[in-house]
Design a protein around this motif. Sequence first.
Motif, PDB file in Angstrom:
ATOM      1  N   MET A  44       0.813  -1.442  -0.135  1.00 52.81           N
ATOM      2  CA  MET A  44      -0.069   0.094   0.032  1.00 52.81           C
ATOM      3  C   MET A  44       0.916   1.351   0.019  1.00 52.81           C
ATOM      4  N   ASN A  72       3.669   1.893  -1.575  1.00 56.04           N
ATOM      5  CA  ASN A  72       3.997   2.321  -2.823  1.00 56.04           C
ATOM      6  C   ASN A  72       3.011   2.511  -3.779  1.00 56.04           C
ATOM      7  N   ASN A  73       1.726   2.648  -3.709  1.00 61.24           N
ATOM      8  CA  ASN A  73       0.584   2.628  -4.288  1.00 61.24           C
ATOM      9  C   ASN A  73       0.801   1.959  -5.653  1.00 61.24           C
ATOM     10  N   TYR A  74       1.374   0.956  -5.790  1.00 60.36           N
ATOM     11  CA  TYR A  74       1.258  -0.184  -6.870  1.00 60.36           C
ATOM     12  C   TYR A  74       0.081  -1.011  -6.723  1.00 60.36           C
ATOM     13  N   GLY A 100      -2.610   0.668  -9.945  1.00 57.85           N
ATOM     14  CA  GLY A 100      -1.423   1.481  -9.869  1.00 57.85           C
ATOM     15  C   GLY A 100      -0.055   1.042 -10.365  1.00 57.85           C
ATOM     16  N   GLN A 147       4.910   6.058   1.419  1.00 61.35           N
ATOM     17  CA  GLN A 147       4.223   6.694   2.166  1.00 61.35           C
ATOM     18  C   GLN A 147       3.511   5.925   3.384  1.00 61.35           C
ATOM     19  N   THR A 205       1.054   4.203   5.746  1.00 67.91           N
ATOM     20  CA  THR A 205      -0.162   3.865   5.391  1.00 67.91           C
ATOM     21  C   THR A 205      -0.876   3.613   6.505  1.00 67.91           C
TER      22      THR A 205
END
Length: 115
Positions: free
Chosen positions: A53, A55-57, A66, A83, A85
């Motif tokens: 979560m 790395n937003n992938y 993502g 980030q 999370t």
Amino acid sequence: SIMPKHDDGDSDLAVSTYSLAELKEKKRALTEELAKLEVQIYNMEGSYLEETMANNYGNVLKGWDGYLQARARNPTPTMQKKQKTQIKDADRLFSMSSYTYKENVHGATGPSHDV
């Protein structure tokens, strides 16, 4: 293993008492093992969710949109700045599949599971 049965009436009670004690010990051992497994699953699941979560992938719960979008922009994407999370209970699919996970992981008291 059950004690041998004798002809007198008290022996049936002794056998039943022995069997009950043996079953209670087995239940205690299994409950303890379940608690250990639930803590291990919770921790591993948390690590996975934080990593994927941040790395937003994406991940198996949220999908890989993502990752696919990053690949479309750059065929060899570099790791983004991670980030922090916040993992919600709703994201914990594996932990939440257990009725006793909150009690075993967080020490929350819930309904009694005594037999």
